[in-house]
Write a protein that holds these residues in place. Structure first.
Motif, PDB file in Angstrom:
ATOM      1  N   HIS A  19       0.826  -1.208   0.000  1.00 25.98           N
ATOM      2  CA  HIS A  19       0.000   0.000   0.000  1.00 25.98           C
ATOM      3  C   HIS A  19       0.860   1.259   0.000  1.00 25.98           C
ATOM      4  N   GLU A  20       1.874   1.272   0.867  1.00 27.89           N
ATOM      5  CA  GLU A  20       2.677   2.480   1.050  1.00 27.89           C
ATOM      6  C   GLU A  20       3.624   2.763  -0.117  1.00 27.89           C
ATOM      7  N   LEU A  21       4.041   1.735  -0.787  1.00 30.52           N
ATOM      8  CA  LEU A  21       5.009   1.951  -1.868  1.00 30.52           C
ATOM      9  C   LEU A  21       4.332   2.234  -3.216  1.00 30.52           C
ATOM     10  N   ARG A  22       3.143   1.653  -3.365  1.00 33.22           N
ATOM     11  CA  ARG A  22       2.477   1.778  -4.672  1.00 33.22           C
ATOM     12  C   ARG A  22       2.209   3.234  -5.041  1.00 33.22           C
ATOM     13  N   THR A  23       1.622   4.019  -4.104  1.00 31.00           N
ATOM     14  CA  THR A  23       1.227   5.393  -4.423  1.00 31.00           C
ATOM     15  C   THR A  23       2.435   6.267  -4.790  1.00 31.00           C
ATOM     16  N   PRO A  24       3.461   6.338  -3.940  1.00 29.47           N
ATOM     17  CA  PRO A  24       4.588   7.199  -4.348  1.00 29.47           C
ATOM     18  C   PRO A  24       5.270   6.730  -5.623  1.00 29.47           C
ATOM     19  N   ILE A  25       5.356   5.412  -5.816  1.00 28.45           N
ATOM     20  CA  ILE A  25       6.023   4.932  -7.051  1.00 28.45           C
ATOM     21  C   ILE A  25       5.203   5.337  -8.271  1.00 28.45           C
ATOM     22  N   ALA A  26       3.889   5.186  -8.191  1.00 30.82           N
ATOM     23  CA  ALA A  26       3.026   5.575  -9.315  1.00 30.82           C
ATOM     24  C   ALA A  26       3.178   7.075  -9.579  1.00 30.82           C
ATOM     25  N   GLY A  27       3.215   7.878  -8.477  1.00 35.54           N
ATOM     26  CA  GLY A  27       3.369   9.342  -8.610  1.00 35.54           C
ATOM     27  C   GLY A  27       4.682   9.676  -9.285  1.00 35.54           C
ATOM     28  N   MET A  28       5.735   8.979  -8.870  1.00 36.04           N
ATOM     29  CA  MET A  28       7.056   9.278  -9.447  1.00 36.04           C
ATOM     30  C   MET A  28       7.130   8.900 -10.928  1.00 36.04           C
ATOM     31  N   VAL A  48       9.405   6.113   4.144  1.00 39.15           N
ATOM     32  CA  VAL A  48       8.424   5.024   4.303  1.00 39.15           C
ATOM     33  C   VAL A  48       9.138   3.689   4.480  1.00 39.15           C
ATOM     34  N   VAL A  49      10.140   3.451   3.622  1.00 39.04           N
ATOM     35  CA  VAL A  49      10.863   2.171   3.693  1.00 39.04           C
ATOM     36  C   VAL A  49      11.532   2.038   5.059  1.00 39.04           C
ATOM     37  N   ASN A  50      12.123   3.159   5.543  1.00 35.07           N
ATOM     38  CA  ASN A  50      12.769   3.114   6.859  1.00 35.07           C
ATOM     39  C   ASN A  50      11.760   2.764   7.952  1.00 35.07           C
ATOM     40  N   GLN A  51      10.603   3.417   7.914  1.00 38.39           N
ATOM     41  CA  GLN A  51       9.576   3.145   8.935  1.00 38.39           C
ATOM     42  C   GLN A  51       9.113   1.685   8.844  1.00 38.39           C
ATOM     43  N   LEU A  52       8.946   1.207   7.601  1.00 36.28           N
ATOM     44  CA  LEU A  52       8.507  -0.190   7.419  1.00 36.28           C
ATOM     45  C   LEU A  52       9.552  -1.164   7.955  1.00 36.28           C
ATOM     46  N   SER A  59       4.281  15.975   5.872  1.00 38.47           N
ATOM     47  CA  SER A  59       4.643  14.701   5.248  1.00 38.47           C
ATOM     48  C   SER A  59       4.728  13.597   6.316  1.00 38.47           C
ATOM     49  N   GLY A  60       4.590  12.384   5.860  1.00 43.46           N
ATOM     50  CA  GLY A  60       4.672  11.260   6.806  1.00 43.46           C
ATOM     51  C   GLY A  60       3.957  10.045   6.231  1.00 43.46           C
ATOM     52  N   SER A  61       4.220   8.897   6.866  1.00 45.46           N
ATOM     53  CA  SER A  61       3.622   7.658   6.353  1.00 45.46           C
ATOM     54  C   SER A  61       2.465   7.180   7.219  1.00 45.46           C
ATOM     55  N   GLY A  62       2.315   7.765   8.388  1.00 50.52           N
ATOM     56  CA  GLY A  62       1.258   7.299   9.292  1.00 50.52           C
ATOM     57  C   GLY A  62       1.653   6.036  10.053  1.00 50.52           C
ATOM     58  N   LEU A  63       2.963   5.776  10.101  1.00 46.06           N
ATOM     59  CA  LEU A  63       3.420   4.551  10.802  1.00 46.06           C
ATOM     60  C   LEU A  63       4.080   4.855  12.145  1.00 46.06           C
ATOM     61  N   GLY A  64       4.487   6.133  12.336  1.00 46.77           N
ATOM     62  CA  GLY A  64       5.260   6.508  13.527  1.00 46.77           C
ATOM     63  C   GLY A  64       4.599   6.112  14.838  1.00 46.77           C
ATOM     64  N   LEU A  65       3.338   6.500  15.025  1.00 47.71           N
ATOM     65  CA  LEU A  65       2.691   6.222  16.319  1.00 47.71           C
ATOM     66  C   LEU A  65       2.429   4.723  16.538  1.00 47.71           C
ATOM     67  N   SER A  66       2.218   3.978  15.436  1.00 47.34           N
ATOM     68  CA  SER A  66       2.039   2.523  15.640  1.00 47.34           C
ATOM     69  C   SER A  66       3.363   1.890  16.074  1.00 47.34           C
ATOM     70  N   ILE A  67       4.477   2.429  15.564  1.00 44.41           N
ATOM     71  CA  ILE A  67       5.793   1.948  16.017  1.00 44.41           C
ATOM     72  C   ILE A  67       5.953   2.276  17.508  1.00 44.41           C
ATOM     73  N   VAL A  68       5.592   3.518  17.878  1.00 37.95           N
ATOM     74  CA  VAL A  68       5.705   3.964  19.275  1.00 37.95           C
ATOM     75  C   VAL A  68       4.886   3.037  20.185  1.00 37.95           C
ATOM     76  N   LYS A  69       3.664   2.731  19.756  1.00 41.74           N
ATOM     77  CA  LYS A  69       2.777   1.904  20.581  1.00 41.74           C
ATOM     78  C   LYS A  69       3.364   0.504  20.780  1.00 41.74           C
ATOM     79  N   GLU A  70       3.862  -0.080  19.701  1.00 42.63           N
ATOM     80  CA  GLU A  70       4.416  -1.440  19.818  1.00 42.63           C
ATOM     81  C   GLU A  70       5.619  -1.475  20.749  1.00 42.63           C
ATOM     82  N   ILE A  71       6.492  -0.453  20.620  1.00 47.32           N
ATOM     83  CA  ILE A  71       7.693  -0.439  21.479  1.00 47.32           C
ATOM     84  C   ILE A  71       7.284  -0.223  22.933  1.00 47.32           C
TER      85      ILE A  71
END
Ligand SMILES: Nc1ncnc2c1ncn2[C@@H]1O[C@H](COP(=O)(O)OP(=O)(O)OP(=O)(O)O)[C@@H](O)[C@H]1O
Ligand SMILES: [Mg+2]
Length: 449
Positions: A237-246, A279-283, A406-418
Motif C-alpha cells: 500500500h505504502e510503496l504503490r502510491t509514491p512509485i506511481a506518482g514518481m 516510508v521504507v525506513n519506517q517499514l 509529510s509522513g507515512s502514518g506509521l510513527g505512532l504505531s511503532i511507538v505503541k508497539e515499542i
C-alpha cells in the motif's frame, strides 16, 4: 533404543513381571526348602530318639550280643533309613531298605550330610553311651527336594496366568494412547491459515502441558503470520502510491518541453524518493520489532542520555523550523529495556512534536523517575489531536484527515508497539495552558532476568 513408547512400555512391564516372577520363585524356593528341611530334620531327630528309647528297652530285656534284625525282613516299610550300631561295629538294627554300610562317617551326635548309592543323604546321629550303641537315621535329599519343588510349583503356577497378560497389556497400552492419537490428528489438521488452539476433549494430564505449550506456539505463530501479512499489505500500500506518482513525474520530466517543466518534474521525483526512503525506513523498523528477540536484548541504560542523543539528531530540523527544544530531567535515570528501540520511540515522538509545532514555538521533553517506573512526556504547541482520534492515530497508516505534513502514518504505531514491549502505557492529552498535544508515557521498572 526402542523409539516406540508403546513397545518400550510393553518391554519394560514384561521384564518387570518376569523379574518379579523370578524373585518370587527364588524367594519361595529358598524359604520353603529351609522350612521343609527344618521339619524333616526335626523328624530325623525324633525318630532317632524314639529308636533310642526302643533300643534301650530291647537291651534291658534281651542280651543283644548276637541280636540283629533287619526290619524289612519283618515286613516294615519306612521312608527313612535306620541303623543301630554296637560299639564293636555290628549292625544291630537295620531299617527297611537300609544298606549294610554305615550311613555317615560322622560318629558325633547331630546332623551331617553324606553320599552313598549315588545320592545325597541327610543323617542324624545319636550315641547312647550307657549301652555303647550308635543310631543313624537318614533321609534322601531327593525327598525334601521333590516336596519343595512340588510346593513351589503350586505357588508359582498361578503366576503363569500373568504371562498371557502381556498380550492384554499391548491392548491396554494401545487404548491408553488413544487420546494422544486424537491430539496428533488435531495437530495434523492445523495449517498456515488454520492455527486455532488444539482443544481436544479429555486431554490426559501427561500431555496437557505439551498441548498447552503447543497452543502457545500456535498463538505466537498466528500473531507472527498476521504481523507478516499486515506488513506485506502495508508495504504494498505504502510503496504503490509514491512509485506511481514518481512514474508520472518521470514521464512529464522526460516529455517536458521547457527546462522549467523538467526541473519541476525532477524536484517532484526527489521529494517522492525522500518520502519513499522515509516510508521504507519506517517499514523496516516495524518489521524489526520482533517481541521475542527484542526482549532478549534488554539492558539497564540511562534514558536521559538517549533523549539527549535523539534531540541532538533532530536539532538541525529545530534550527530550520526555529523551534526551541528543552529537556527537563534528572542527570541520569536508569531503565531496563531495549535501548535502540526506545531511542526509535523517542525519535518518532519528538519528530511528530517538531513536525506539528509551528515555527517560533517550543517543544518540551520531561523525564521523571518514580519508585515504580519512569514517566515521560513530550509536549508540543501544535494543533493537537481531536479526542475521537486519540486512539485511532495509533493504528498503522492512520493520519488525520487533511494532514498536510509529510509522513507515512506509521510513527505512532511503532511507538505503541515499542511501549507495549516494555509493558508501558501511552496516552495522548490536550495541553491545558495553550493549544498543543502532550504524549504521556509510563514505563515500569522491569526486573532484570
Ligand atoms: N504531535 C502531534 N500533533 C498533532 N497531530 C499529530 C501529532 N502526532 C501525530 N499526529 C497525527 O497523527 C498522525 C499519525 O502520526 P504518525 O506519527 O503515526 O504518522 P506520521 O507522523 O504522519 O508519519 P511517520 O511518523 O510515519 O513519519 C499524523 O499524521 C498526524 O495527523
Ligand atoms: Mg510520525
Amino acid at each position: 533404543m526402542i523409539r516406540s513408547i508403546r513397545l518400550r512400555l510393553l518391554v519394560m512391564i514384561s521384564l518387570s513381571i518376569l523379574l518379579l516372577w523370578g524373585a518370587t520363585f527364588g524367594f519361595t524356593w529358598w524359604r520353603t526348602s529351609r522350612d521343609i528341611n527344618l521339619v524333616y530334620d526335626a523328624e530325623l531327630k525324633l525318630v532317632a530318639e524314639l529308636l533310642a528309647v526302643a533300643t534301650e528297652h530291647e537291651l534291658e530285656e534281651l542280651d543283644l550280643e548276637d541280636y540283629q534284625i533287619n526290619l524289612s525282613e519283618s515286613g516294615y516299610d519306612f521312608p527313612l533309613l535306620l541303623q543301630v550300631w554296637s560299639d564293636d561295629n555290628k549292625l544291630v538294627i537295620q531299617g527297611p531298605g537300609t544298606p549294610d554300610n554305615v550311613l555317615t562317617s560322622s560318629a558325633l551326635d547331630g546332623y551331617s550330610d553324606s553320599e552313598f548309592d549315588g545320592e545325597g543323604w541327610r543323617v542324624y546321629t545319636l550315641n547312647i553311651p550307657e549301652y555303647n550303641y550308635r543310631i543313624h537315621v537318614a533321609r534322601g535329599h531327593a525327598v525334601s527336594e521333590a516336596l519343595v519343588s512340588s510346593f513351589v510349583q503350586d505357588v508359582v503356577k498361578p503366576l503363569l496366568i500373568v504371562l498371557p497378560l502381556s498380550g492384554m497389556l499391548w491392548f491396554i497400552i494401545q487404548q491408553g494412547f488413544r487420546p494422544l492419537r486424537s491430539v496428533s490428528r488435531l495437530i495434523g489438521e492445523r495449517d498456515y491459515d488454520y492455527l486455532h488452539p488444539v482443544t481436544a476433549e479429555h486431554i490426559p494430564e501427561e500431555v496437557a502441558d505439551l498441548v498447552d505449550e503447543l497452543n502457545a506456539l500456535l498463538t505466537r505463530l498466528k500473531v507472527s503470520i498476521e504481523r507478516n501479512n499486515r506488513f506485506t499489505a502495508d508495504v504494498a500500500h505504502e510503496l504503490r502510491t509514491p512509485i506511481a506518482g514518481m512514474l508520472v513525474q518521470m514521464q512529464s520530466s522526460v516529455t517536458g518541453r521547457t527546462d522549467e517543466e523538467r526541473e519541476k518534474g525532477l524536484a517532484q521525483i526527489n521529494k517522492g524518493l525522500n518520502h519513499l526512503n522515509h516510508v521504507v525506513n519506517q517499514l523496516l523498523i516495524l518489521a524489526s520489532i520482533e517481541p521475542e528477540k527484542i526482549r532478549m536484548q534488554f539492558e539497564v541504560f540511562d534514558l536521559v542520555s538517549v533523549a539527549e542523543e535523539v534531540m541532538s539528531d533532530i536539532s538541525p530540523m529545530a534550527l530550520t523550523k526555529q523551534v526551541e527544544m528543552e529537556l527537563i530531567a534528572d542527570d541520569r535515570i536508569e531503565l531496563n529495556g531495549n535501548r535502540e528501540m526506545l531511542a526509535i520511540m523517542l525519535s518518532n515522538l519528538v519528530t511528530n512534536a517538531m513536525k506539528f509545532t509551528p515555527g517560533g514555538n517550543k517543544i518540551s521533553v520531561f523525564i521523571k523517575n518514580h519508585y515504580k517506573g519512569v514517566e515521560l512526556a513530550v509536549e508540543d504547541s501544535g494543533p493537537g489531536i481531536p479526542d475521537d482520534k486519540k486512539k485511532w492515530v495509533f493504528e498503522r497508516l492512520n493520519r488525520l484527515p487533511g494532514e498536510t505534513e509529510s509522513g507515512s502514518g506509521l510513527g505512532l504505531s511503532i511507538v505503541k508497539e515499542i511501549c507495549e514491549l516494555h509493558q508501558g502505557i501511552i496516552t495522548l492529552q490536550d495541553r491545558k495552558d495553550e493549544h498543543g498535544l502532550i504524549v504521556n508515557l509510563f514505563l515500569p521498572h522491569l526486573r532484570q532476568s
